[in-house]
Design a protein around this motif. Structure first.
Motif, PDB file in Angstrom:
ATOM      1  N   ALA A  33       8.407   7.494   7.584  1.00 17.46           N
ATOM      2  CA  ALA A  33       8.304   6.343   6.704  1.00 17.46           C
ATOM      3  C   ALA A  33       9.615   5.581   6.609  1.00 17.46           C
ATOM      4  CB  ALA A  33       7.873   6.787   5.305  1.00 17.46           C
ATOM      5  N   ASP A 352       2.760   8.937  -0.131  1.00 16.04           N
ATOM      6  CA  ASP A 352       1.980   8.267   0.909  1.00 16.04           C
ATOM      7  C   ASP A 352       1.216   9.314   1.718  1.00 16.04           C
ATOM      8  OD1 ASP A 352       0.985   6.229   2.469  1.00 16.04           O
ATOM      9  OD2 ASP A 352       2.937   5.434   3.061  1.00 16.04           O
ATOM     10  N   TRP A 356       1.565   7.520   6.732  1.00 11.19           N
ATOM     11  CA  TRP A 356       2.433   6.536   6.075  1.00 11.19           C
ATOM     12  C   TRP A 356       1.736   5.185   5.986  1.00 11.19           C
ATOM     13  CZ3 TRP A 356       5.712   9.661   4.041  1.00 11.19           C
ATOM     14  CH2 TRP A 356       6.151  10.785   4.746  1.00 11.19           C
ATOM     15  N   SER A 359       3.221   2.605   3.325  1.00 16.08           N
ATOM     16  CA  SER A 359       4.561   2.177   3.742  1.00 16.08           C
ATOM     17  C   SER A 359       4.462   1.171   4.885  1.00 16.08           C
ATOM     18  CB  SER A 359       5.388   3.387   4.186  1.00 16.08           C
ATOM     19  OG  SER A 359       5.504   4.344   3.161  1.00 16.08           O
TER      20      SER A 359
END
Length: 375
Positions: A33, A352, A356, A359
């Motif tokens: 991320a 998350d 991800w 993100s």
């Protein structure tokens, strides 16, 4: 350090909080991320209640010491900041710091020392004003604190022949907050404009299964589309941004995106919409906190998006969850861009999912060359 110049060409802030207490399963060096953020906050450093110095919890000392180097393995240009305080800190400790010159100086000097010794690029103050009713005088003292912090950081940069440390702070979703006296308490806008690089607006956690136990509600709705039952002052991201834009320039505002949600226990599983009756937390106690990661693995979970409020929610059996997903994140980012805000921050990165998703969605939406559509 940015000042109140009115410019609109400052570096974009795509920030994420790395919450040590809930990151045990993922090391920062293995966190993909990181590539989606420009800034990462390492949360939280603590404050001694006896000498008011900033300290690193013993169990996270190695994490703080290696944080910047580990983050830059994934993205060499990323900036890192120590976040001090947090939701579990004692608001009274902050009050003692801003009211007393000696306590303030101890905090400031130790914060700079911790940042330099651990190779961080900046400092972040997380004073949970929403848990405490400050006086108008407290807010005047906060202005002095910001000025003294800025002066100390500037002096440190000159002495070290380095770039000044970034200075930021998390604030409530509106600039005016409940006061413990009869005088309106407002954040010191002029001090923020002059002495901080930006502020993190806490535009989430408006409703949860503890604050709204009798009916479901969107924890971080963008718009105030309609009033829910018995709530004449419905909280939304938009109402907060509107108020903050009256106080500070848009390039000082970085808005929170929640990577967490809240889970209610429905009164009747047949009625599973926004503002339907509930019986508190689906977990039996507390506020019903749940990470986005855990939301995505819920079996037999029906996911919905409400475009009027701009919120995601879902239900399965007698469980109801309010949260942000790709649809609400995308719409919020478009709104932030239209308002020419500085950027966003995520609370918190490790909530998350394994891909991800949030993100990546937020970062890619911000970077779209076509610009934001009107929402």
């Amino acid at each position: 350090m940015a000042s109140s110049t009115g410019t609109r060409h400052l570096p974009v802030v795509k920030a994420g909080f790395w919450y040590c207490r809930q990151a045990e399963q993922i090391s920062i060096s293995n966190c993909n991320a990181s590539i989606y953020f420009t800034h990462l906050f390492c949360a939280y450093a603590e404050i001694s209640g006896t000498n008011y110095k900033v300290t690193i919890p013993d169990q996270y000392r190695d994490t703080f010491a290696s944080f910047t180097d580990a983050a830059r393995q994934r993205k060499s240009t990323i900036k890192t900041l120590i976040s001090i305080g947090g939701v579990d800190s004692d608001p009274a400790t902050f009050v003692s710091i801003i009211r007393n010159e000696g306590n303030r100086d101890a905090f400031i000097q130790s914060s700079i020392q911790q940042a330099r010794e651990n190779n961080f690029d900046g400092l972040h103050l997380s004073w949970p004003c929403w848990k405490y009713q400050p006086t108008a005088n407290d807010m005047q003292n906060l202005a002095t604190f910001f000025r003294k912090w800025h002066e100390a950081v500037t002096a440190d940069a000159a002495a070290e022949n380095k770039e000044p440390l970034l200075l930021t702070a998390t604030v409530s979703h509106k600039p005016h907050i409940d006061s413990s006296d009869s005088i309106s308490a407002s954040y010191p806008a002029n001090a923020i404009k002059t002495h901080l690089d930006w502020i993190n607006v806490r535009a989430y956690d408006f409703y949860n299964a503890l604050s709204s136990p009798s009916y479901t509600a969107p924890p971080a709705a963008l718009h105030n589309a309609a009033l829910p039952p018995n709530d004449v002052d419905f909280k939304s991201v938009e109402t907060g941004i509107t108020e903050w834009l009256k106080a500070v320039p848009a390039d000082k505002l970085v808005i929170g995106l929640p990577f967490v949600g809240y889970e209610w226990l429905l009164e009747d599983p047949v009625n599973h919409d926004l503002f339907d009756l509930a019986k508190g937390s689906a977990k039996g106690e507390g506020d019903g906190y749940i990470s986005y990661r855990d939301v995505t693995t819920k079996p037999n979970f029906n996911r919905q998006f409400n475009q009027d409020f701009v919120t995601n929610y879902g239900y399965g059996g007698d469980s109801w969850i309010g949260y942000d997903d790709k649809e609400s994140i995308t719409t919020k980012i478009a709104y932030f861009k239209r308002k020419k805000l500085r950027g966003y921050f995520a609370w918190h990165v490790c909530a998350d999912d394994v891909d991800w998703t949030l993100s990546r969605t937020a970062s890619q939406k911000w970077d779209e060359q076509a610009g934001a559509r009107r929402v």
